[in-house]
Design an enzyme around this catalytic site. Structure first.
Site, PDB file in Angstrom:
ATOM      1  N   LYS A   1      21.266  57.705  30.331  1.00 23.42           N
ATOM      2  CA  LYS A   1      19.964  58.138  30.834  1.00 23.42           C
ATOM      3  C   LYS A   1      19.212  57.030  31.573  1.00 23.42           C
ATOM      4  CE  LYS A   1      19.067  61.818  27.412  1.00 23.42           C
ATOM      5  NZ  LYS A   1      20.222  61.709  26.492  1.00 23.42           N
TER       6      LYS A   1
ATOM      7  N   SER B   1      23.740  58.127  25.258  1.00 22.35           N
ATOM      8  CA  SER B   1      22.479  58.323  25.982  1.00 22.35           C
ATOM      9  C   SER B   1      22.015  57.105  26.772  1.00 22.35           C
ATOM     10  CB  SER B   1      21.375  58.754  25.012  1.00 22.35           C
ATOM     11  OG  SER B   1      21.511  60.117  24.685  1.00 22.35           O
TER      12      SER B   1
ATOM     13  N   SER C   1      14.914  60.595  23.819  1.00 22.93           N
ATOM     14  CA  SER C   1      16.259  60.787  24.389  1.00 22.93           C
ATOM     15  C   SER C   1      16.648  62.264  24.450  1.00 22.93           C
ATOM     16  CB  SER C   1      17.298  60.007  23.566  1.00 22.93           C
ATOM     17  OG  SER C   1      18.491  59.835  24.292  1.00 22.93           O
TER      18      SER C   1
END
Length: 445
Positions: A68, A65, A129
């Site tokens: 992101k 993640s 997240s």
């Protein structure tokens, strides 16, 4: 036994004398020793881009993640460009809805047919997240995740990220998305970044859009009456279970986990006006990524100090003037435009020097500047040279040195035609005299 004790005492005394005699700094020796238990790691000064520590920093690994961070950047850029606002609303399409219903994919259960603001979706992405809110934002900005992925890779190239591959907006493996993998990408591909690339991405995120830290440092929020609890255990939680990971000054930035990536974390902290960025990739557990981050952050703040090594207006002794051709003055002084600042390892203050690099396009074949010269005109650059231990350079691709401009301190007007003619005549007769003198000397040699 007594002889052994005496020998040990003598050995300690000898070591102390050696350290004192040679000006060694025991702290500086210790400072070079930091062991980070991660497959890859890096520590960067967030102001200068100077790398303070690196371990396998160019190894491409799945970032999970941490991907992101690029999605966050593009959302904030779209807001900054006026393409969307925090209050812009969108609804959830079938693809992100299917992801939100899957708890194994960090789904928080979004509702179709309902308007969500960009701020709500961004909070879900940044704080907890969430993958579905991330995809919804990608679709809002680009129309489809496939088009958004192209934007991600284009932005990575623009930023100069050295090692990267973006195949979706979330950090999941494409295989996890099934038939929903973004168009134009390999159905079995994974996002890839090195620790260096992740740190550079974080560098641009916190410097270009510091408002990202307001979200990444938020402990709790809610969406659809569901709690959004930050996954960063290093923030100032009132939770005894997180005390061992706490680090004053931490305010971001992005955690990550997949089976392929292991536990990853890009962190940033500001302490006494100094901001550092760290990345650890492929650690063994959820807690380990914070333990290793705390270790590397303590190293950065305890063993390094930001210092002004050379002030603005600095001049190298005996190199402060440059000869000038065709000017009313024969020379001009040069000095630095600004102070030269570096983050210095304890005990290595004397390990730096500087050197000039004059702009060859401004010099004639004799190495002279040619008048006219304006006051404040850039004549070249002064480079900071490090002669200490390991030099990790800077985070920027291709930029491994720190420089400041060299400026002319005064203007030098071009000499008028009469003075130039007199000079040329003088040079002519000077040349003849030198030639005759050499000939005469030859007669009596």
């Amino acid at each position: 036994m007594k002889h052994r004790i005496k020998a040990s005492v003598y050995l300690i005394l000898v070591l102390v004398i050696l350290v004192t005699s040679f000006g060694m700094n025991p702290l500086a020796v210790h400072a070079a020793e930091v062991e980070v238990e991660a497959e890859s790691a890096i520590l960067v000064d967030a102001e200068t881009g100077q790398i303070l520590y690196a371990k396998n920093a160019d190894l491409k690994l799945p970032p999970a993640s941490m991907t992101k961070m690029m999605t966050e950047y593009l959302v904030l850029e779209a807001i900054g460009n006026g393409e969307i606002s925090w209050d812009t609303t969108t609804q959830i399409s079938d693809y992100p809805y299917s992801i939100s219903a899957n708890t194994s994919m960090s789904g928080i259960g979004l509702t179709q047919g309902q308007d969500y603001t960009v701020r709500q979706l961004y909070e879900g992405m940044s704080i907890i997240s969430d993958n579905a809110t991330t995809i919804a934002l990608a679709e809002l900005i680009a129309g489809s995740e496939g088009e958004f992925v192209q934007m991600m890779n284009d932005k990575a190239e623009e930023m100069g990220l050295p090692e990267y591959q973006f195949v979706n907006s979330t950090g999941l493996s494409n295989a996890d998305l099934g038939d929903n993998y973004p168009e134009g990408t390999d159905p079995n591909a994974d996002n890839l970044m090195s620790a260096r690339s992740a740190a550079l991405l974080a560098y641009y995120l916190v410097n270009d859009y510091p408002e990202a830290l307001e979200f990444s440092s938020t402990l709790m929020s809610e969406l659809d009456e569901q709690p959004l609890e930050n996954l960063n255990w290093m923030l100032p939680w009132d939770n005894v279970n997180f005390d061992q990971y706490a680090f004053a000054g931490i305010d971001g930035l992005k955690t990550g986990y997949t089976t392929e990536a292991g536990y990853t974390f890009t962190a940033t902290a500001e302490v006494d006006g100094r901001r550092l960025i760290s990345v650890v990739m492929k650690t063994d557990s959820q807690g380990a990524r914070f333990e290793e981050t705390k270790k590397i952050m303590e190293y950065g703040y305890n063993q390094f100090e930001k210092q002004e090594l050379y002030p603005a207006g600095f001049q190298i002794e005996d190199e402060s003037t440059i000869p000038v051709a065709k000017g009313k003055e024969d020379t001009v002084e040069i000095e630095t435009s600004e102070a030269m600042i570096a983050t210095v390892l304890n005990g290595e203050e004397e390990s730096f020097m500087v050197q000039y690099h004059l702009d060859e396009n401004k010099l004639n074949e004799d190495g002279e500047l040619v008048a006219p010269i304006e006051k404040g005109e850039k004549i070249g650059e002064m480079e900071l040279v490090y002669n200490g231990g390991t030099d990790y350079g800077y985070i920027f691709d291709g930029a491994q040195v720190q420089v400041v401009d060299l400026l002319a301190t005064d203007a030098v007007e071009k000499a008028n035609w009469f003075m130039l003619t007199l000079g040329a005549v003088g040079d002519f007769f000077s040349g003849i005299f030198s030639s005759v003198a050499d000939t005469v000397k030859g007669w009596f040699a």
